[in-house]
Design an enzyme around this catalytic site. Structure first.
Site: not given
Ligand SMILES: [Zn+2]
Length: 385
Positions: A91-94, A145, A200, A227, A277, A315, A317, A320, A346
């Site tokens: 990201d830009s840090g903003g 931004d 934005q 935003g 994200d 699941c 993973c 699990c 998980h």
């Molecule tokens: Zn799992």
């Protein structure tokens, strides 16, 4: 340029594609786990990659303050420094400057702020945000931004959006300088770095449209919608996302920043989003809030004290496959670090599996069926609420 997006197919509004970066290919729609300080909290890179993450996000604000972008550039860039050879977006840090830093003052030039670590004064200008990300060498850099709190007046949203457009243009111009002839003080760690613009405009669709048109006019490798997920009603978020996405070029990736719940991912893919994200899977995991195919589980709950079932029977993973709800509850209540690690693995797997199912459903043109089924199971049980 080594960034290239290919759209493989669509199913109603949902899009299946991929983009190529200097550090590998990312299948879309994609979820990017958040690796704030160059690490996804409580998870090894190995496990993040094995769970199915093609790309992670790094936070420029944190890495700039500590250990510093110049130190990272001297280590050969972020990928080398952190030992993650796959794609990275920064990201830009903003956002963190506006939300974490002390005494932040925004001027036309940039944001003047004090570090939340040691109080040191810094100025983050659009050009500086580009330079810092160039030293980090991420595969995708974001423009600086201005992020407004919700709700905001139309007047404030318009002024802020217009400033963000001016900042975006400065970011693009700075990147052009770095691409053609970088000054000696800026080590460019990744010559193939792409740059995304950010739309934005708050909750005002006409401002969003104006922002989208102006940002596309500047020209970036991809476009983000910023935003949102800042407290507005979910329905409003979906509507703005859909209308804004429709205004962006079909042949470039669209990234919805900071969203969201598993339902948000499914609903916004349906509205044409390719990238997401969110800290939710990792942060919630550390708080004992777990996502499962049967709804959400709060592992602290006494009902799991003698529950021998896996967290999510659907699941695969490690958590699990290996452990019971009773054990996970015990670890959590004992304050064992392992609880954070197992829960994070998980939740990340759940998010990344969801994205894989989304991609398959679009490819087979069964996305609407998948979406209905997913929303039914997600709404059926918020198990512990
Ligand atoms: Zn799992």
């Amino acid at each position: 340029m080594s960034f290239r997006f290919s759209l493989h197919g669509t199913d109603d509004g949902a899009r299946r594609g991929q983009f190529e970066t200097p550090h590998g290919v990312v299948q879309t729609p994609a979820f990017m786990p958040v690796g704030t300080q160059g690490a996804v909290k409580a998870a090894l890179h190995r496990d993040v990659a094995e769970a199915g993450a093609d790309i992670i996000l790094g936070n420029t604000y944190h890495l700039f303050l500590r250990p510093g972008d110049e130190l990272i550039a001297r280590r050969g860039g972020l990928h080398r420094f952190i030992g993650w050879p796959h794609p990275v977006l920064t990201d830009s840090g903003g956002y963190q400057v506006f939300s974490l830093a002390a005494r932040c003052v925004i001027r036309e030039d940039g944001a003047d702020f004090q570090s939340h670590l040691d109080g040191a004064r810094h100025v983050l200008t659009p050009e500086r945000a580009v330079d810092i990300q160039a030293r980090l060498g991420s595969d995708i850099a974001m423009v600086l931004d201005e992020c407004l709190a919700y709700p905001t007046t139309r007047e404030d949203a318009a002024a802020s959006m217009e400033r963000s457009v001016r900042w975006a243009r400065r970011c693009r111009e700075r990147l052009a300088v770095l691409r053609s002839a970088a000054p000696p003080e800026v080590t460019v760690s990744n010559a193939g770095q792409a740059q995304f613009g950010i739309v934005q405009g708050g909750a005002f669709q006409d401002l969003r449209n104006e922002s989208a048109d102006a940002t596309v006019d500047i020209g970036f490798e991809g476009y983000a919608i910023g935003g949102l997920s800042v407290g507005e009603p979910t329905g409003e978020m979906y509507a703005i996302t859909g209308d804004t996405a429709a205004r962006l070029p079909a042949n470039q990736p669209r990234y919805l920043m900071g969203a969201g719940t598993p339902q948000d991912l499914v609903e916004c893919v349906a509205r044409g989003i390719d990238m997401f994200d969110c800290v939710m899977p990792t942060r919630n995991a550390r708080n004992g809030q777990l996502f499962t195919s049967e709804g959400r589980i709060n592992i602290k709950n006494a009902r799991y004290a003698e529950d021998d079932r896996p967290l999510d029977p659907a699941c695969a993973c490690y958590t699990c496959r290996s452990h019971s709800r009773a054990y996970l509850r015990h670890l959590y209540l004992s304050g064992e670090m392992t609880a954070g690690a197992l829960n994070t693995l998980h939740n990340l797997t759940f998010y990344l599996d969801t994205m894989r199912q989304i991609r398959d459903a679009i490819a087979f043109r069964t996305f609407e069926t998948f979406r209905q089924g997913f929303l039914r199971s997600a709404s059926r049980l918020s198990l512990d609420s």
